[in-house]
Motif scaffolding. Structure first.
Motif, short mmCIF file in Angstrom:
data_model
loop_
_atom_site.label_atom_id
_atom_site.label_comp_id
_atom_site.label_asym_id
_atom_site.label_seq_id
_atom_site.Cartn_x
_atom_site.Cartn_y
_atom_site.Cartn_z
N LEU A 5 10.04 -3.87 -8.11
CA LEU A 5 9.98 -2.84 -7.06
C LEU A 5 11.35 -2.33 -6.65
N SER A 6 12.40 -2.96 -7.12
CA SER A 6 13.74 -2.51 -6.77
C SER A 6 13.98 -1.10 -7.29
N GLY A 7 14.43 -0.22 -6.40
CA GLY A 7 14.67 1.17 -6.79
C GLY A 7 13.46 2.06 -6.72
N ARG A 8 12.29 1.49 -6.46
CA ARG A 8 11.08 2.31 -6.30
C ARG A 8 11.06 2.90 -4.89
N THR A 9 10.26 3.93 -4.69
CA THR A 9 10.15 4.57 -3.39
C THR A 9 8.71 4.45 -2.91
N ARG A 130 4.50 5.33 -13.02
CA ARG A 130 3.88 4.06 -12.62
C ARG A 130 3.48 4.16 -11.15
N GLY A 131 2.67 5.16 -10.87
CA GLY A 131 2.26 5.39 -9.49
C GLY A 131 1.28 4.34 -9.00
N ARG A 132 1.39 4.04 -7.73
CA ARG A 132 0.52 3.04 -7.10
C ARG A 132 -0.01 3.59 -5.78
N ILE A 133 -1.33 3.50 -5.59
CA ILE A 133 -1.96 3.80 -4.31
C ILE A 133 -2.65 2.53 -3.83
N VAL A 134 -2.31 2.09 -2.64
CA VAL A 134 -2.93 0.90 -2.05
C VAL A 134 -3.43 1.27 -0.66
N ALA A 135 -4.71 1.08 -0.42
CA ALA A 135 -5.31 1.39 0.87
C ALA A 135 -5.62 0.11 1.63
N ILE A 136 -5.29 0.08 2.89
CA ILE A 136 -5.61 -1.06 3.76
C ILE A 136 -6.89 -0.69 4.51
N GLU A 137 -7.97 -1.39 4.22
CA GLU A 137 -9.24 -1.10 4.86
C GLU A 137 -9.71 -2.30 5.69
N SER A 138 -10.80 -2.92 5.37
CA SER A 138 -11.36 -4.00 6.18
C SER A 138 -12.43 -4.72 5.37
N THR A 139 -12.73 -5.95 5.76
CA THR A 139 -13.85 -6.63 5.10
C THR A 139 -15.18 -5.96 5.41
N SER A 140 -15.16 -4.97 6.32
CA SER A 140 -16.40 -4.23 6.59
C SER A 140 -16.83 -3.41 5.39
N VAL A 141 -15.96 -3.22 4.39
CA VAL A 141 -16.38 -2.52 3.18
C VAL A 141 -17.26 -3.41 2.31
N ALA A 220 0.10 -9.22 -0.65
CA ALA A 220 -0.92 -8.67 -1.55
C ALA A 220 -0.58 -7.23 -1.95
N VAL A 221 -0.10 -6.45 -0.98
CA VAL A 221 0.26 -5.07 -1.26
C VAL A 221 1.42 -5.00 -2.26
N CYS A 222 2.43 -5.83 -2.04
CA CYS A 222 3.58 -5.83 -2.96
C CYS A 222 3.14 -6.16 -4.38
N PHE A 223 2.24 -7.12 -4.53
CA PHE A 223 1.78 -7.44 -5.88
C PHE A 223 1.03 -6.26 -6.49
N LEU A 224 0.14 -5.63 -5.73
CA LEU A 224 -0.63 -4.51 -6.27
C LEU A 224 0.27 -3.31 -6.60
N ALA A 225 1.44 -3.24 -5.96
CA ALA A 225 2.39 -2.18 -6.25
C ALA A 225 3.33 -2.52 -7.40
N ALA A 230 -0.31 -3.70 -13.26
CA ALA A 230 -0.63 -2.43 -13.92
C ALA A 230 -2.06 -2.37 -14.45
N TYR A 231 -2.69 -3.52 -14.67
CA TYR A 231 -4.05 -3.54 -15.22
C TYR A 231 -5.09 -3.83 -14.15
N ILE A 232 -4.68 -3.76 -12.90
CA ILE A 232 -5.61 -3.93 -11.78
C ILE A 232 -5.79 -2.58 -11.11
N SER A 233 -6.98 -2.04 -11.16
CA SER A 233 -7.25 -0.76 -10.52
C SER A 233 -8.73 -0.67 -10.17
N GLY A 234 -9.02 0.03 -9.09
CA GLY A 234 -10.39 0.15 -8.62
C GLY A 234 -10.90 -1.11 -7.95
N SER A 235 -9.99 -2.02 -7.61
CA SER A 235 -10.40 -3.31 -7.04
C SER A 235 -10.35 -3.30 -5.52
N VAL A 236 -11.17 -4.16 -4.93
CA VAL A 236 -11.11 -4.45 -3.50
C VAL A 236 -10.71 -5.91 -3.37
#
Length: 248
Positions: A5-9, A130-141, A220-225, A230-236
């Motif tokens: 993640l060094s140098g990433r924005t 190597r774009g990453r989108i991570v959403a913080i939601e809730s166990t209510s999902v 958890a967010v840092c790992f997903l980013a 790279a092979y984890i996507s669409g996961s909750v």
């Protein structure tokens, strides 16, 4: 482990307190440049200065503020590699008591800003390689939470949209994932349960027998980013001390 993640924005929403602040701090500790977004200018600027991050005050529900956030991040940091979607929750209450106006307000808080930001960030996430989108939601999902009818109704729809995005953006190397926090020791939890937080009867439902820490969500967010995810996507990913008992 070097997460690469060094140098990433990164853009982090709701970054003046709680989980958002912890995520911004963790990304900075990994060497990422971070744009922090929240409404409270004084608190945001103080925390951003402490972390060596960029403060961009604004309102999550104002599209012009969201456009300004992305434009400022690109101008000052050079791009957007990681987008962390995070914000407050709708008011508590029973399902039988909500109105159509309540539902519209919840959608405007939980879904509409995500749609605006993803649209604004996509050109930069594509350019990232190597774009990453991570959403913080809730166990209510995964499992409805008593007296949080609006969250139970809208957040699963947000995850449905995110999973659809993951399918569409996967061929471009962009991953889209959701973190589902359980009972995390934040200001939001105190607002729901009072200053003392959840009582013993709530903690007894959590196998870990304690509240989670914002830093545990941030990890958890840092790992997903990271490069490694790279092979984890669409996961909750539930970060809940083992509280959820469902198999899906």
């Amino acid at each position: 482990m070097d997460l690469g993640l060094s140098g990433r924005t990164a853009i982090v929403l709701g970054a003046s307190q709680g989980m958002g602040l912890a995520i911004a701090a963790a990304l900075r500790a990994e060497g990422a440049a971070v744009a922090m977004f929240a409404r409270r200018r004084d608190v945001l600027e103080r925390e951003a200065a402490r972390l060596g991050a960029l403060a961009v005050p604004g309102d999550l529900t104002d599209p012009s503020d969201l456009r300004r956030l992305v434009d400022t991040a690109v101008e000052r940091l050079g791009g957007v590699d990681v987008l962390v979607l995070n914000g407050g929750g709708p008011p508590p209450g029973p399902a039988s008591g909500i109105t159509t106006q309540d539902v519209e307000a919840a959608v405007a808080l939980l879904l509409t800003p995500h749609v605006h930001l993803v649209a604004a960030c996509l050109p930069h996430l594509r350019a990232s390689g190597r774009g990453r989108i991570v959403a913080i939601e809730s166990t209510s999902v995964k499992e409805p939470i008593a007296n949080l009818a609006l969250s139970n109704a809208v957040r699963p729809g947000v995850v449905g949209w995110l999973k659809t995005l993951a399918r569409e953006l996967g061929p471009e190397g962009i991953t889209v994932n959701t973190v589902a926090p359980g009972r995390i020791d934040t200001e939001r939890l105190q607002a729901l349960y009072g200053a003392g937080g959840p009582g013993p009867e709530i903690l007894a439902q959590i196998p870990a027998r304690r509240l989670g820490r914002p830093a545990e969500i941030a990890a958890a967010v840092c790992f997903l980013a990271s490069e490694q995810a790279a092979y984890i996507s669409g996961s909750v990913v539930a970060v809940d001390g083992g509280m959820l008992s469902g198999l899906t």
